[in-house]
Design a protein around this motif. Structure first.
Motif, PDB file in Angstrom:
ATOM      1  N   ASN A  98      77.386   0.279   3.415  1.00  0.00           N
ATOM      2  CA  ASN A  98      78.381   1.252   3.030  1.00  0.00           C
ATOM      3  C   ASN A  98      78.880   1.991   4.273  1.00  0.00           C
ATOM      4  OD1 ASN A  98      79.973   2.930   1.654  1.00  0.00           O
ATOM      5  ND2 ASN A  98      78.366   3.888   0.443  1.00  0.00           N
ATOM      6  N   LYS A  99      80.163   1.987   4.482  1.00  0.00           N
ATOM      7  CA  LYS A  99      80.677   2.556   5.717  1.00  0.00           C
ATOM      8  C   LYS A  99      80.550   4.069   5.691  1.00  0.00           C
ATOM      9  CE  LYS A  99      83.218  -1.105   7.464  1.00  0.00           C
ATOM     10  NZ  LYS A  99      84.446  -1.831   7.281  1.00  0.00           N
ATOM     11  N   LYS A 100      80.680   4.633   4.494  1.00  0.00           N
ATOM     12  CA  LYS A 100      80.656   6.083   4.407  1.00  0.00           C
ATOM     13  C   LYS A 100      79.291   6.622   4.791  1.00  0.00           C
ATOM     14  CE  LYS A 100      83.500   8.849   1.441  1.00  0.00           C
ATOM     15  NZ  LYS A 100      83.638   9.409   0.121  1.00  0.00           N
ATOM     16  N   THR A 101      78.245   6.011   4.252  1.00  0.00           N
ATOM     17  CA  THR A 101      76.917   6.510   4.601  1.00  0.00           C
ATOM     18  C   THR A 101      76.656   6.321   6.079  1.00  0.00           C
ATOM     19  OG1 THR A 101      75.967   4.411   3.970  1.00  0.00           O
ATOM     20  CG2 THR A 101      75.934   6.149   2.346  1.00  0.00           C
ATOM     21  N   HIS A 102      77.206   5.254   6.622  1.00  0.00           N
ATOM     22  CA  HIS A 102      76.982   5.036   8.046  1.00  0.00           C
ATOM     23  C   HIS A 102      77.654   6.113   8.863  1.00  0.00           C
ATOM     24  CE1 HIS A 102      75.739   2.782  11.424  1.00  0.00           C
ATOM     25  NE2 HIS A 102      76.952   2.682  11.904  1.00  0.00           N
ATOM     26  N   ARG A 103      78.853   6.506   8.441  1.00  0.00           N
ATOM     27  CA  ARG A 103      79.545   7.574   9.152  1.00  0.00           C
ATOM     28  C   ARG A 103      78.774   8.877   9.038  1.00  0.00           C
ATOM     29  NH1 ARG A 103      84.768   7.456   6.933  1.00  0.00           N
ATOM     30  NH2 ARG A 103      84.158   9.107   5.529  1.00  0.00           N
ATOM     31  N   HIS A 104      78.299   9.134   7.805  1.00  0.00           N
ATOM     32  CA  HIS A 104      77.482  10.340   7.615  1.00  0.00           C
ATOM     33  C   HIS A 104      76.260  10.314   8.500  1.00  0.00           C
ATOM     34  CE1 HIS A 104      79.887  11.851   4.492  1.00  0.00           C
ATOM     35  NE2 HIS A 104      79.566  10.975   3.581  1.00  0.00           N
ATOM     36  N   ALA A 105      75.629   9.153   8.543  1.00  0.00           N
ATOM     37  CA  ALA A 105      74.405   9.055   9.340  1.00  0.00           C
ATOM     38  C   ALA A 105      74.712   9.333  10.804  1.00  0.00           C
ATOM     39  CB  ALA A 105      73.783   7.675   9.167  1.00  0.00           C
ATOM     40  N   HIS A 106      75.840   8.802  11.243  1.00  0.00           N
ATOM     41  CA  HIS A 106      76.173   9.016  12.651  1.00  0.00           C
ATOM     42  C   HIS A 106      76.434  10.492  12.925  1.00  0.00           C
ATOM     43  CE1 HIS A 106      77.428   7.767  16.579  1.00  0.00           C
ATOM     44  NE2 HIS A 106      78.516   8.484  16.485  1.00  0.00           N
ATOM     45  N   LEU A 107      77.139  11.139  12.024  1.00  0.00           N
ATOM     46  CA  LEU A 107      77.410  12.562  12.195  1.00  0.00           C
ATOM     47  C   LEU A 107      76.116  13.361  12.225  1.00  0.00           C
ATOM     48  CD1 LEU A 107      80.474  13.351   9.936  1.00  0.00           C
ATOM     49  CD2 LEU A 107      80.228  13.813  12.355  1.00  0.00           C
ATOM     50  N   LEU A 108      75.255  13.029  11.303  1.00  0.00           N
ATOM     51  CA  LEU A 108      73.997  13.767  11.209  1.00  0.00           C
ATOM     52  C   LEU A 108      73.152  13.558  12.452  1.00  0.00           C
ATOM     53  CD1 LEU A 108      73.041  15.614   9.053  1.00  0.00           C
ATOM     54  CD2 LEU A 108      71.804  13.766   7.997  1.00  0.00           C
ATOM     55  N   ARG A 109      73.185  12.313  12.943  1.00  0.00           N
ATOM     56  CA  ARG A 109      72.409  12.059  14.150  1.00  0.00           C
ATOM     57  C   ARG A 109      72.914  12.880  15.315  1.00  0.00           C
ATOM     58  NH1 ARG A 109      69.325   7.299  13.300  1.00  0.00           N
ATOM     59  NH2 ARG A 109      70.206   6.163  11.567  1.00  0.00           N
ATOM     60  N   SER A 110      74.219  13.080  15.357  1.00  0.00           N
ATOM     61  CA  SER A 110      74.751  13.841  16.479  1.00  0.00           C
ATOM     62  C   SER A 110      74.447  15.330  16.319  1.00  0.00           C
ATOM     63  CB  SER A 110      76.261  13.613  16.593  1.00  0.00           C
ATOM     64  OG  SER A 110      76.887  14.056  15.416  1.00  0.00           O
ATOM     65  N   LEU A 111      74.265  15.770  15.092  1.00  0.00           N
ATOM     66  CA  LEU A 111      74.012  17.191  14.879  1.00  0.00           C
ATOM     67  C   LEU A 111      72.547  17.556  15.120  1.00  0.00           C
ATOM     68  CD1 LEU A 111      76.045  18.238  11.743  1.00  0.00           C
ATOM     69  CD2 LEU A 111      76.300  18.990  14.078  1.00  0.00           C
ATOM     70  N   VAL A 112      71.677  16.801  14.493  1.00  0.00           N
ATOM     71  CA  VAL A 112      70.257  17.117  14.620  1.00  0.00           C
ATOM     72  C   VAL A 112      69.770  16.623  15.966  1.00  0.00           C
ATOM     73  CG1 VAL A 112      67.978  16.669  13.655  1.00  0.00           C
ATOM     74  CG2 VAL A 112      69.941  16.940  12.158  1.00  0.00           C
ATOM     75  N   PRO A 113      69.091  17.473  16.726  1.00  0.00           N
ATOM     76  CA  PRO A 113      68.647  17.021  18.044  1.00  0.00           C
ATOM     77  C   PRO A 113      67.621  15.912  17.918  1.00  0.00           C
ATOM     78  CG  PRO A 113      67.730  19.159  17.511  1.00  0.00           C
ATOM     79  CD  PRO A 113      68.776  18.875  16.483  1.00  0.00           C
ATOM     80  N   GLY A 114      67.805  14.911  18.750  1.00  0.00           N
ATOM     81  CA  GLY A 114      66.898  13.775  18.701  1.00  0.00           C
ATOM     82  C   GLY A 114      67.161  12.845  17.547  1.00  0.00           C
ATOM     83  N   GLY A 115      68.353  12.933  16.995  1.00  0.00           N
ATOM     84  CA  GLY A 115      68.614  12.144  15.805  1.00  0.00           C
ATOM     85  C   GLY A 115      68.916  10.691  16.059  1.00  0.00           C
ATOM     86  N   HIS A 116      69.160  10.338  17.291  1.00  0.00           N
ATOM     87  CA  HIS A 116      69.570   8.963  17.550  1.00  0.00           C
ATOM     88  C   HIS A 116      68.417   8.000  17.484  1.00  0.00           C
ATOM     89  CE1 HIS A 116      73.574  10.167  18.600  1.00  0.00           C
ATOM     90  NE2 HIS A 116      73.069  11.134  19.319  1.00  0.00           N
ATOM     91  N   ALA A 117      67.225   8.508  17.608  1.00  0.00           N
ATOM     92  CA  ALA A 117      66.081   7.619  17.707  1.00  0.00           C
ATOM     93  C   ALA A 117      65.400   7.410  16.371  1.00  0.00           C
ATOM     94  CB  ALA A 117      65.081   8.181  18.718  1.00  0.00           C
ATOM     95  N   MET A 118      66.047   7.771  15.285  1.00  0.00           N
ATOM     96  CA  MET A 118      65.339   7.734  14.019  1.00  0.00           C
ATOM     97  C   MET A 118      66.058   6.872  12.999  1.00  0.00           C
ATOM     98  SD  MET A 118      63.999  11.529  13.283  1.00  0.00           S
ATOM     99  CE  MET A 118      65.468  12.361  13.814  1.00  0.00           C
ATOM    100  N   GLU A 119      65.305   6.414  12.036  1.00  0.00           N
ATOM    101  CA  GLU A 119      65.916   5.743  10.906  1.00  0.00           C
ATOM    102  C   GLU A 119      66.475   6.784   9.962  1.00  0.00           C
ATOM    103  OE1 GLU A 119      62.206   2.635  10.941  1.00  0.00           O
ATOM    104  OE2 GLU A 119      62.748   3.753   9.155  1.00  0.00           O
ATOM    105  N   PHE A 120      67.182   6.271   8.976  1.00  0.00           N
ATOM    106  CA  PHE A 120      67.898   7.203   8.114  1.00  0.00           C
ATOM    107  C   PHE A 120      66.956   8.063   7.289  1.00  0.00           C
ATOM    108  CE2 PHE A 120      71.621   8.891   6.640  1.00  0.00           C
ATOM    109  CZ  PHE A 120      71.695   8.925   5.264  1.00  0.00           C
TER     110      PHE A 120
END
Lengths: 421, 153
Positions: free
Chosen positions: B99-121
């Motif tokens: 789902n593209k929408k959840t992926h976009r959300h996930a990307h946004l959230l990863r950028s907001l929460v510190p250290g979010g890039h290294a985690m699964e959803f």
């Protein structure tokens, strides 16, 4: 002859299963959901399924039955995506298959090999499963039909596309041919696909695409051997429960849609970070006086209702301060307000907001006051628009600075109000 | 009444409010002592904001990914170490979330929460919950401090 074909079928089936992992699974899963409406359709298969119940069932241990069930289900779902169109014909063929299978089982009853045990376990299953037995028997019938298709496909196709193509076209011919071989398929893969049934059946609950006209069993049975489907199911469950936990934290929790809930969460995190930033700006003046505050913090903690009167005093003080500042310079007044986490707004807007908050629940407030700085849990002071919803509900107290507007600036001809959300 | 509500209320037991207050006020006093008048207003607000996040991470303890990221960023402000997911696992997960929408959300959230890039959803969601808890506690704390200061003006 028979052993050779059996091995061939075993190999073919294993190939099928190996090929059926990632992309295939997605197609499969998308086409799975459920043929629940079809559950009631075929009465005749159920009648025919009544016949196998006459066979002696007690000889075979239940785990063999379930393993065979799992294998059937797996093959069933492997081929399940292809043939939504030919279902009526398939069902009738499934009947034939069931009968044929029954004959084969009767022939193979005496065998002590796992093949026979597995096959024998298939038929008595409706007997042993009770309530779930009805759906299981239908599933068995479907599986038997699908086994035929699955058996026939490997010789013809290697990929998933081929399977779908093969399934939809000319399955009638293949039914007759593969009917002889179909009962061998259960044996080679009992252990492998033992767990394939539950994740597949579990996945039926998670997908919502076009339903093939088959019956599906949603009950979970034992472990699943396919790691991807297990992982996916677990992952979805974990995500769902964590979204629920997040929903309680974020104020606007009335959204049911996952996407809008995620939007809300993201906005809330941004809002909180913005609050921290603004409050750190306001801390500049107070940084000098932090040290005496350390002692005061502990003393304030024990104080009881002194905060209420203090609150009103502070607001009145603030009001006068703002009025004085506004006479001199609007910018400094705004800065002063901003340092306190307050904002300036027209009275009409303030009254509109306050009346809205008085009527609605507190959930409205964070969204409407998103651009206003602080979100404080205040006692009702001033206009007294306190919903009294509890400790977590923000309330508004509105002061009007009308007295100061007489000498006020040009831009604020309308009455303004200092509101502390 | 402000003070009571500010310091006392803590519906969820996780954010340790006194600890937060302790760390934050300590940081503030340190800032007050060291960079008193030399730094500009903007710089100082930035320092205070940074101190807020660091004290928040201190109070949250070492169990959370975002605290690691915050403290690491604090120590090495320019060094961005990306602990990205390993290739196969990541592709598997990305294939699951078609789902593209959840992926976009996930990307946004990863950028907001510190250290979010290294985690699964799923773990990202857990981190977000914890992060929100501590953010709200920190904001409440800062509001209390601001209020107290204003009352003494």
């Amino acid at each position: 002859m028979q052993p050779c074909s059996r091995e061939m079928q075993a190999m073919a089936l294993q190939e099928l299963q190996i090929a059926a992992h990632d992309d295939f699974f997605d197609q499969m899963l998308s086409s799975l959901p459920p043929s629940w409406p079809d559950l009631g359709n075929p009465k005749s298969p159920w009648d025919l399924a009544g016949k196998p119940q006459d066979d002696p069932a007690g000889e075979y241990p239940p785990y063999d039955e379930s393993s065979l069930l799992a294998s059937r289900l797996r093959q069933h779902q492997i081929s399940g995506g292809g043939g939504s169109g030919g279902s009526p014909a398939e069902k009738s063929m499934g009947l034939h298959l069931a009968q044929h299978q029954q004959m084969m089982l009767a022939a193979g009853m005496g065998r002590s090999s796992p093949v026979g045990a597995g096959d024998g376990g298939l038929i008595p299953m409706p007997l042993s499963l009770g309530n779930g037995g009805s759906s299981d028997s239908r599933l068995l019938l479907d599986r038997s039909r699908d086994e035929v298709d699955a058996a026939f496909k490997p010789p013809n196709s290697t990929g998933s596309e081929g399977i779908y193509n093969g399934f939809s076209s000319g399955s009638a011919q293949r039914m007759a041919q593969a009917a002889n071989q179909q009962h061998f398929q259960g044996s080679p893969v009992p252990s492998q696909s033992f767990g394939a049934a539950p994740p597949s059946s579990g996945n039926t609950t998670t997908q919502a695409a076009a339903a093939p006209p088959r019956q599906r069993v949603r009950a979970r049975r034992g472990q699943a051997t396919d790691p991807h489907s297990i992982a996916e199911r677990l992952r979805r469950e974990r995500i769902a429960e964590r979204m629920k936990a997040l929903q309680e934290l974020v104020p606007n929790a009335n959204k049911t849609d996952k996407a809008s809930m995620l939007d809300e969460i993201i906005d809330y995190v941004k809002f909180l970070q913005l609050q921290v930033k603004v409050l750190s700006m306001s801390r500049l003046g107070g940084a000098a006086a932090v040290a005496p505050l350390v002692a005061d913090v502990s003393s304030e903690a024990g104080r009881g209702g002194g905060g209420g009167s203090g609150g009103s005093d502070s607001l009145a003080v603030t009001e006068h301060q703002v009025a004085k500042l506004m006479e001199e310079d609007m910018g400094s007044a705004m800065q002063y307000l901003q340092g306190k986490g307050l904002c300036l707004m027209p009275i009409s807007l303030a009254s509109a907001i306050s009346s809205a908050t008085a009527r609605t629940t507190s959930s409205l407030i964070p969204s409407s006051l998103n651009h206003i700085n602080s979100n404080n849990n205040n006692g009702g002071v001033g206009a007294g628009i306190n919903g009294g919803d509890g400790p977590s509900s923000p309330s508004m107290s509105v002061l009007t600075v009308q007295s100061a507007m007489g000498a006020g600036s040009d831009t604020m001809k309308d009455a303004a109000s200092v509101s502390k959300p | 009444m402000h003070n009571n509500k500010c310091l006392k209320e803590n519906p969820n037991p996780n954010p340790n409010q006194p600890l937060l207050a302790y760390h934050f006020i300590q940081a503030l006093t340190r800032i007050n002592l060291t960079a008193h008048t030399t730094t500009s207003t903007k710089q100082r607000s930035h320092i205070i904001k940074h101190a807020a996040y660091v004290s928040m991470a201190f109070a949250a303890g070492n169990k959370r990914t975002w605290t690691h990221a915050v403290l690491l960023h604090n120590r090495f402000p320019l060094k961005t170490r990306f602990h990205r997911l390993s290739g196969s696992r990541r592709s598997f997960i990305m294939s699951l979330s078609r789902n593209k929408k959840t992926h976009r959300h996930a990307h946004l959230l990863r950028s907001l929460v510190p250290g979010g890039h290294a985690m699964e959803f799923s773990s990202l969601l857990m981190e977000t919950a914890n992060y929100i808890q501590y953010l709200t506690a920190q904001v409440r704390l800062m509001q209390c401090i601001v209020e107290k200061f204003d009352m003494h003006v």
